[in-house]
Design a protein around this motif. Sequence first.
Motif, PDB file in Angstrom:
ATOM      1  N   UNK A 161      33.728  12.440  31.726  1.00  0.00           N
ATOM      2  CA  UNK A 161      32.429  11.850  31.377  1.00  0.00           C
ATOM      3  C   UNK A 161      31.764  12.645  30.246  1.00  0.00           C
ATOM      4  N   UNK A 162      31.933  13.961  30.272  1.00  0.00           N
ATOM      5  CA  UNK A 162      31.383  14.782  29.178  1.00  0.00           C
ATOM      6  C   UNK A 162      32.088  14.434  27.867  1.00  0.00           C
ATOM      7  N   UNK A 163      33.414  14.263  27.939  1.00  0.00           N
ATOM      8  CA  UNK A 163      34.158  13.880  26.742  1.00  0.00           C
ATOM      9  C   UNK A 163      33.672  12.542  26.188  1.00  0.00           C
ATOM     10  N   UNK A 164      33.348  11.627  27.065  1.00  0.00           N
ATOM     11  CA  UNK A 164      32.841  10.317  26.636  1.00  0.00           C
ATOM     12  C   UNK A 164      31.438  10.470  26.045  1.00  0.00           C
ATOM     13  N   UNK A 165      30.598  11.271  26.689  1.00  0.00           N
ATOM     14  CA  UNK A 165      29.240  11.486  26.161  1.00  0.00           C
ATOM     15  C   UNK A 165      29.288  12.102  24.768  1.00  0.00           C
ATOM     16  N   UNK A 166      30.196  13.044  24.577  1.00  0.00           N
ATOM     17  CA  UNK A 166      30.340  13.655  23.250  1.00  0.00           C
ATOM     18  C   UNK A 166      30.780  12.608  22.222  1.00  0.00           C
ATOM     19  N   UNK A 167      31.714  11.748  22.631  1.00  0.00           N
ATOM     20  CA  UNK A 167      32.191  10.701  21.720  1.00  0.00           C
ATOM     21  C   UNK A 167      31.066   9.739  21.348  1.00  0.00           C
ATOM     22  N   UNK A 168      30.102   9.567  22.259  1.00  0.00           N
ATOM     23  CA  UNK A 168      29.015   8.605  22.040  1.00  0.00           C
ATOM     24  C   UNK A 168      27.853   9.183  21.244  1.00  0.00           C
ATOM     25  N   UNK A 169      27.849  10.511  21.076  1.00  0.00           N
ATOM     26  CA  UNK A 169      26.647  11.184  20.569  1.00  0.00           C
ATOM     27  C   UNK A 169      26.164  10.601  19.252  1.00  0.00           C
ATOM     28  N   UNK A 170      27.094  10.284  18.365  1.00  0.00           N
ATOM     29  CA  UNK A 170      26.706   9.793  17.034  1.00  0.00           C
ATOM     30  C   UNK A 170      26.815   8.276  16.935  1.00  0.00           C
ATOM     31  N   UNK A 171      26.671   7.584  18.049  1.00  0.00           N
ATOM     32  CA  UNK A 171      26.625   6.118  18.081  1.00  0.00           C
ATOM     33  C   UNK A 171      27.839   5.463  17.414  1.00  0.00           C
ATOM     34  N   UNK A 172      29.016   5.664  18.023  1.00  0.00           N
ATOM     35  CA  UNK A 172      30.226   5.071  17.467  1.00  0.00           C
ATOM     36  C   UNK A 172      30.247   3.556  17.662  1.00  0.00           C
ATOM     37  N   UNK A 173      31.147   2.911  16.921  1.00  0.00           N
ATOM     38  CA  UNK A 173      31.390   1.481  17.131  1.00  0.00           C
ATOM     39  C   UNK A 173      32.724   1.238  17.804  1.00  0.00           C
ATOM     40  N   UNK A 174      33.594   2.250  17.727  1.00  0.00           N
ATOM     41  CA  UNK A 174      34.949   2.111  18.281  1.00  0.00           C
ATOM     42  C   UNK A 174      35.324   3.392  19.015  1.00  0.00           C
ATOM     43  N   UNK A 175      35.860   3.246  20.224  1.00  0.00           N
ATOM     44  CA  UNK A 175      36.483   4.376  20.908  1.00  0.00           C
ATOM     45  C   UNK A 175      37.979   4.100  21.012  1.00  0.00           C
ATOM     46  N   UNK A 176      38.769   5.117  20.692  1.00  0.00           N
ATOM     47  CA  UNK A 176      40.216   5.048  20.879  1.00  0.00           C
ATOM     48  C   UNK A 176      40.527   5.911  22.089  1.00  0.00           C
TER      49      UNK A 176
END
Length: 255
Positions: A161-176
């Motif tokens: 969940x922390x890894x996901x929160x970090x990925x979301x921090x800068x408002x991405x449009x795509x997650x791989x």
Amino acid sequence: MPEPSPVLQVRDLVVHYPGRTRHDPPVRAVDGVSFDVRPGETLALIGESGCGKSSTATAVLQLRRPDSGSVRFAGRELTTLTDEELRPLRPAFQPVFQDPYGSLNPRRRVRDTIAEPLRVHGRWDPATGPARVAELLEMVGLDASHGARRPGELSGGQQQRVGIARALACEPRLLVLDEPVSALDPSVRAGVLNVLTALQDELGLAYLFISHDLALVRHVAHRVAVMRAGRIVGTGPARTLPATPEHPRTAAKSG
Ligand SMILES: Nc1ncnc2c1ncn2[C@@H]1O[C@H](COP(=O)(O)OP(=O)(O)OP(=O)(O)O)[C@@H](O)[C@H]1O
Ligand SMILES: [Mg+2]
């Protein structure tokens, strides 16, 4: 309603690795792969071990530059950009890896891990940053108090969940997402997947979701592309996947 235009368009992607000795031919890990992912959509990439799923992910993310082919993200061709030109775009397409502990700095507190991309990309505002970190923790179902912990003080599911929160921090449009729950205890997988589904609904995120678990893919993906030996051999709606297929490659119709 017309379909939104794809946020990710991959065409004829090729990734070769050198052979193990100079007498060996190169490994054609990805051999002409094409697909689209639209906003709010999950495309699952499935197939047996070694078929080229992670190599595709790495090339899409430009972590290893593909040997040829096109990766258009939000209308921009990524493969021809220099590393410097890519840097400001990177926050918008973020990876989530299989091993959450290995992808976190063990010495860094959770709140600093989540703030790191904001700092790196010059988006850290001391006045609003801490509240944004707390919001990101909440978005992935963690308590604000988890921010003070280090990764070793969290469960595998909490680490992811922390890894996901970090990925979301800068408002991405795509997650791989490369096997994002495979390393987790089965009992916590559903919780992490529910977080991903809720975030997609809320934020309209596009997911390229790599998995070998067909039951899971049937549950989380909209469409599925089946890879074999570096190529996509079939695509189709995820609901057409049989519940317990014997051969993943026959699970989706060609097309
Ligand atoms: N860095 C590398 N150097 C050389 N060969 C590699 C490298 N990475 C992957 N390969 C080879 O490329 C092929 C595709 O590997 P890849 O990791 O993309 O498969 P995968 O579908 O993700 O497999 P898995 O389901 O086991 O994760 C395999 O034959 C693999 O051995
Ligand atoms: Mg892999």
